[in-house]
Design an enzyme around this catalytic site. Structure first.
Site, mmCIF file in Angstrom:
data_model
loop_
_atom_site.group_PDB
_atom_site.id
_atom_site.type_symbol
_atom_site.label_atom_id
_atom_site.label_comp_id
_atom_site.label_asym_id
_atom_site.label_seq_id
_atom_site.Cartn_x
_atom_site.Cartn_y
_atom_site.Cartn_z
ATOM 1 N N GLU A 47 -5.087 -2.711 12.844
ATOM 2 C CA GLU A 47 -4.829 -3.563 11.669
ATOM 3 C C GLU A 47 -5.826 -4.713 11.615
ATOM 4 O O GLU A 47 -6.308 -5.081 10.544
ATOM 5 C CB GLU A 47 -3.393 -4.092 11.673
ATOM 6 N N GLU A 107 -9.531 4.392 6.570
ATOM 7 C CA GLU A 107 -8.643 4.832 7.649
ATOM 8 C C GLU A 107 -9.386 5.605 8.749
ATOM 9 O O GLU A 107 -9.181 5.353 9.934
ATOM 10 C CB GLU A 107 -7.478 5.651 7.095
ATOM 11 N N GLU A 118 0.852 -1.191 0.000
ATOM 12 C CA GLU A 118 0.000 0.000 0.000
ATOM 13 C C GLU A 118 0.890 1.244 0.000
ATOM 14 O O GLU A 118 1.856 1.285 0.768
ATOM 15 C CB GLU A 118 -0.904 0.032 1.232
ATOM 16 N N ALA A 125 2.233 -0.075 10.720
ATOM 17 C CA ALA A 125 1.900 -1.460 10.431
ATOM 18 C C ALA A 125 1.041 -1.503 9.183
ATOM 19 O O ALA A 125 0.611 -0.460 8.687
ATOM 20 C CB ALA A 125 1.133 -2.084 11.602
ATOM 21 N N MET A 126 0.787 -2.719 8.700
ATOM 22 C CA MET A 126 0.038 -2.864 7.448
ATOM 23 C C MET A 126 -0.908 -4.059 7.511
ATOM 24 O O MET A 126 -0.496 -5.152 7.913
ATOM 25 C CB MET A 126 1.033 -3.005 6.287
ATOM 26 N N GLU A 127 -2.130 -3.815 7.078
ATOM 27 C CA GLU A 127 -3.224 -4.776 7.264
ATOM 28 C C GLU A 127 -3.357 -5.836 6.183
ATOM 29 O O GLU A 127 -4.467 -6.340 5.944
ATOM 30 C CB GLU A 127 -4.543 -3.997 7.350
HETATM 31 N N1 B3K Z 1 -2.854 1.082 5.687
HETATM 32 C C1 B3K Z 1 -1.514 1.218 6.202
HETATM 33 C C2 B3K Z 1 -0.823 2.447 5.760
HETATM 34 C C3 B3K Z 1 -0.102 2.329 4.476
HETATM 35 C C4 B3K Z 1 0.731 3.556 4.221
HETATM 36 C C5 B3K Z 1 1.301 3.581 2.869
HETATM 37 N N2 B3K Z 1 2.163 4.727 2.655
HETATM 38 C C6 B3K Z 1 -1.487 1.171 7.685
HETATM 39 C C7 B3K Z 1 -2.760 1.477 8.367
HETATM 40 O O1 B3K Z 1 -3.316 2.544 8.276
HETATM 41 O O2 B3K Z 1 -3.255 0.617 9.029
HETATM 42 ZN ZN ZN Z 2 -5.194 1.986 8.839
#
Ligand code: B3K
Ligand code: ZN
Length: 892
Positions: free
Chosen positions: A299, A321, A122, A263-265
């Site tokens: 997440e 978000e 992402e 972090a990343m989901e």
């Molecule tokens: N969705 C990711 C963020 C990604 C950022 C990319 N530059 C984390 C989050 O908001 O949970």
């Molecule tokens: Zn998020």
């Protein structure tokens, strides 16, 4: 660079069905083979087949079995876009690419961290792995085959379920993963390397079992329990509050030391910054423990709000978000449980909003919660999209009630499960489920800027009415001169002379209602009349911070002290104290400026000391400090003065040095006046016994440590002895860090010894060494030379984002008076670091670039030096799209 506009959205010409990928993992040269089935989208206008790709070596491209040739014009590649001009309605594309993970310093796409492989896709990282229709409205079912050397990469993970694994010739092995849910490419992930896990099987609400795993590097298994507990709590909470269960057989969290954000989901395979996974009492503070719970929750909650229902395009980012931040805020609040705990959490969240989002909304990067354009989407993962977005979601709940909000959520999933949708779709679900017209509410998504809410109260003793007049306006922001009125929920209460809430009756109502009423302001100016008000009340406005606005009301000092003591709304009790303190701080700042102008630098203290001293603030703080009926965590918040950044935002022209002197002066005078009470609170709020990060214990530590920090202002032997004792005795990182900070920020000797002792003890713990750098970067006596010297320290590297943030960002954003030194050396340092980072990691560089966002607000001398630094960065060759956008907007 090109600007992308929301209005130009067009549905994809082709929709994907299945994706099969094969990875031959090797740090220098990884081969990626992708087979992608697609069909023409009847809803689309164009016919070309469009794939995105960046920094890829294309080895082969086949369409329905036939090799395509660029020379023959079968396809063309320009500016990161691969176009096949003519293709049949149904295609099978085979793409082979070669990539170089060990040279990837951007940490987007596939990269290597400490010898292991990780991905971050992402927003647009997947296109650094293969050519692909890398946009969130193209969703497909993924099957992934990973192959690698078995000794070097014993663990091979990807999204979904493990369906096969085995040995290959030459010491290699493979693992095949299948994700049963279709997903956009930004949710793809793979991890490979030497990792170990803590795991547990849990019974889900649906009766199925799921395997939960937390993967870390060897040696860190003593730091995974809290993340695992947080994950289990998240799973239970989402069922309980929203009826949403885990939909997978397996859910994995993996910690990595090099990571651009928190972090990343990724579906079923969340990848986390180690900072938001690893914790035990020795290395993590109470705040770390709370953050881990929040981020693990965040997440996990994305699995429904983001993954099952995703965004149509990146302009809709807040759809997932804002909603998911709201959900994690509610989760954390529910985990604390008590009413006062909820209020403390609310205050913390509002502090972040005001400290970071309000300035963003007033600066050159201001944008609506749903932006209209961007150059680089990574620059729009902002506090506006996240935190203001969460406030927007919270307002639905305030307007519709908890039950109404839940109905809206249920309808949202009923309508959109498996789809990529827009913020309008979410709003429609909320409106339709509740039979409400929420069309005006759309402006919260489309208009940038923090609304100003001016309130006036008029009491009519004869008629026994109180008329509350509310007037809203919103400052101009880039590209938006005029704003239309917002739909603002304003929660209000009225206090009688004893400080009790009145039952409120609005004109036209038969009987008295609740003591807190949510007024709906929809016009530029509106009046609300309360009847049967027997005596002139003190209004408590915007209770619980019911909308993300700046509220102006002409309170007297006495009324603020009264609200501090009596308001049943804990948020507004705190708020009253902050208003009172802000008033004092602004007056003191002006006094410092005046004294400085008179030319007598040494006279500043004398001038301040001679300032008409009023004890109202000290008395109110004393009362709070000693009120044992109040939650210690809440008392700590009341005792914490507004930050220098918060004060800066209240000024027409920012003078960081005057603010700093004023705030320090107020802290010292409060410490002097409240010395005995602070000492007593310090002594009575110890947390003996084994450490526990629960909110009650954390609150006691927070109160005790804020008392210590005040006492350290006095530089008296007794206070410093306490700090040294705490530094020796502490059995947890919270107390340890508080003690070290007190020592470092005092005039006492022994600073470098304390720092050295700390360093030696924690040399092996990267996350603690980050704290060590931050402590020094934000210390009161730090200047740019301190920080420059620290960049030479063997433990420092710009390549690791956490480390870069711990020193450079902490200095530029967290030590305003040193960063804004009159000689401009802070800015020169900033420019150097932005330029250095620009070459290796544009995303992190662009974050740092934003430290000068507010340059036009400063004194002319500082402005000029900031402009030069900005121009220096602007003139740098090979500026990334990320940094260029931020700098161009700042200078515009
Ligand atoms: N969705 C990711 C963020 C990604 C950022 C990319 N530059 C984390 C989050 O908001 O949970
Ligand atoms: Zn998020």
């Amino acid at each position: 660079p090109q600007t992308i506009y929301r209005k130009d959205y067009a549905a994809p010409n082709y929709l994907a069905d299945t994706v099969e990928m094969g990875f031959d993992l090797d740090p220098a040269d990884t081969r990626v083979a992708t087979r992608l089935t697609m069909t023409r989208n009847p809803a689309a206008k164009g016919r070309e087949l469009v794939l995105f790709g960046e920094e890829l070596e294309l080895v082969a491209l086949r369409l329905n079995g036939k090799t395509l040739s660029q020379d023959k014009g079968d396809f063309r590649i320009a500016a990161g876009v691969l176009t096949i001009p003519t293709a049949p309605a149904s295609v099978e594309l085979e793409i082979e690419t070669l990539i170089h993970p060990d040279r990837n310093t951007s940490l987007m796409g596939l990269y290597v961290s400490n010898g292991n492989f990780f991905t971050q896709c992402e927003a647009e990282g997947f296109r650094k792995i293969t050519y692909f229709p890398d946009r969130p409205d193209v969703m497909a079912r993924f099957t992934v085959m990973l192959r690698a050397d078995k000794a070097r990469y014993p663990v091979l993970l990807s999204n979904g379920n493990l369906i096969e694994e085995g040995a290959l010739p030459d010491g290699r092995h493979y693992a095949k993963w299948e994700d049963p849910f279709k997903k956009p490419s930004y949710l793809f992930a793979l991890v490979a390397g030497q990792l170990v896990c803590q795991e547990e099987t849990v019974r889900l609400h649906s009766g199925r079992d799921a395997l939960l795993q937390v993967w870390v590097e060897e040696g860190n298994l003593d730091k995974t329990q809290h993340a695992m507990d947080s994950l289990k709590n998240s799973i239970d909470w989402d069922v309980e509050r929203f009826g949403l269960d885990l939909d997978l057989e397996r859910f994995m969290i993996v910690a990595v030391g090099d990571f651009n954000m928190g972090a990343m989901e990724n579906k079923g395979l969340n990848i986390f910054n180690t900072k938001f996974v690893l914790a035990n009492p020795r290395i993590a503070t109470d705040v770390d423990f709370a953050n881990i719970e929040a981020v693990v929750g965040h997440e996990y909650f994305h699995n429904w709000t983001g993954n099952r229902v995703t965004c149509r395009d990146w302009f809709q980012l807040s759809l997932k978000e804002g909603l998911t931040v709201f959900r994690d805020q509610e989760f954390s609040a529910d985990m604390i449980g008590s009413d006062s705990g909820r209020a403390v959490k609310r205050i913390d969240d509002v502090r972040v909003l005001r400290q970071a989002q309000f300035p963003e909304d007033a600066g050159p990067m201001a944008h609506p919660v749903r932006p209209d354009s961007y150059v680089e989407i990574n620059n729009f993962y902002t506090v506006t999209v996240y935190e203001k977005g969460a406030e927007v979601v919270r307002m639905y709940q305030t307007l519709l009630g908890r039950e109404g909000f839940r109905k809206g959520m249920d309808l949202y999933f009923e309508r959109h499960d498996g789809q990529a949708v827009t913020c309008d779709d979410f709003r429609a679900a909320m409106a339709d489920a509740n039979g409400r017209d929420l069309s005006q509410f759309e402006r919260w998504y489309s208009q940038a800027g923090t609304p100003l809410l001016q309130a006036a109260a008029d009491y009519d003793a004869k008629r026994k009415t109180l008329t509350l007049t509310l007037e809203q306006s919103c400052p101009a922001t880039p590209g938006q001169k005029k704003k239309q009125p917002f739909h603002i929920p304003v929660a209000v209460g009225l206090l009688d002379a004893q400080g009790r809430d009145l039952a409120l009756t609005l004109e036209g109502e038969k009987k008295a209602g609740a003591t807190t009423r949510v007024l709906e302001l929809t016009k530029a100016k509106q009046s609300f009349r309360f009847i049967n008000v027997d005596q002139k009340p003190v209004p408590s406005l915007l209770r619980g911070f019911s909308a993300p606005v700046v509220l102006q009301f002409d309170y007297s000092d006495a009324e603020l002290a009264f609200l501090m003591a009596h308001d049943s709304d804990a948020f507004n009790r705190w708020e009253a104290g902050q208003r009172l303190a802000t008033r004092r701080l602004l007056n003191l700042t002006v006094a410092v400026q005046a004294a400085r102008q008179s030319g007598h630098v040494v006279a500043v203290d004398t001038v301040l000391n001679n300032l008409q001293h009023d004890g109202a603030l000290a008395d109110a703080l004393r009362a709070t400090l000693q009120d044992e009926s109040l939650d210690p965590a809440f008392r700590e918040l009341v005792l914490t003065l507004p930050s220098e950044t918060m004060i800066a935002e209240q000024m027409e022209v920012i003078d960081p040095h005057a603010i700093h002197v004023a705030r320090q002066f107020l802290r010292r005078s409060l410490a002097r006046e409240l010395r005995d009470e602070l000492l007593a609170v310090y002594r009575s709020h110890q947390t003996p016994g084994a450490y526990s990060p629960d909110a009650a214990s954390a609150g006691r530590r927070a109160l005790k440590n804020v008392a210590l920090s005040y006492l350290a202002e006095l530089d008296d032997e007794e206070a410093m002895a306490l700090a040294r004792q705490q530094d020796e005795d502490a059995n947890n990182m919270t107390d340890r860090l508080a003690a070290l900070s007190a020592i470092l920020n005092s005039a006492a000797p022994g600073k470098s010894e304390a720092l050295q002792r700390f360093y030696t003890e924690f040399e092996q713990e990267a996350l603690v060494i980050d704290k060590w750098f931050t402590l020094q970067a934000t210390a009161r006596n730090a200047d740019v030379n301190t920080v420059r010297t620290l960049t030479e320290h063997p433990a420092f590297t710009l390549k690791n984002p956490n480390r870069a943030r711990s020193l450079i960002f902490s200095f530029c954003n967290g030590n305003p008076s040193a960063f804004h030194a009159l000689d401009g050396n802070g800015y020169a340092f900033w420019a150097e670091q932005v330029i250095a980072l620009n070459g290796s990691n544009p995303q992190v560089a662009a974050r740092l670039a934003r430290s000068l966002d507010r340059w036009r607000k400063y004194t002319p001398a500082l402005q000029e030096k900031m402009r030069l630094a900005l121009q220096q960065v602007a003139g740098t060759p090979k500026l990334s799209r990320d940094v260029a956008e931020v700098i161009t907007k700042a200078l515009a």
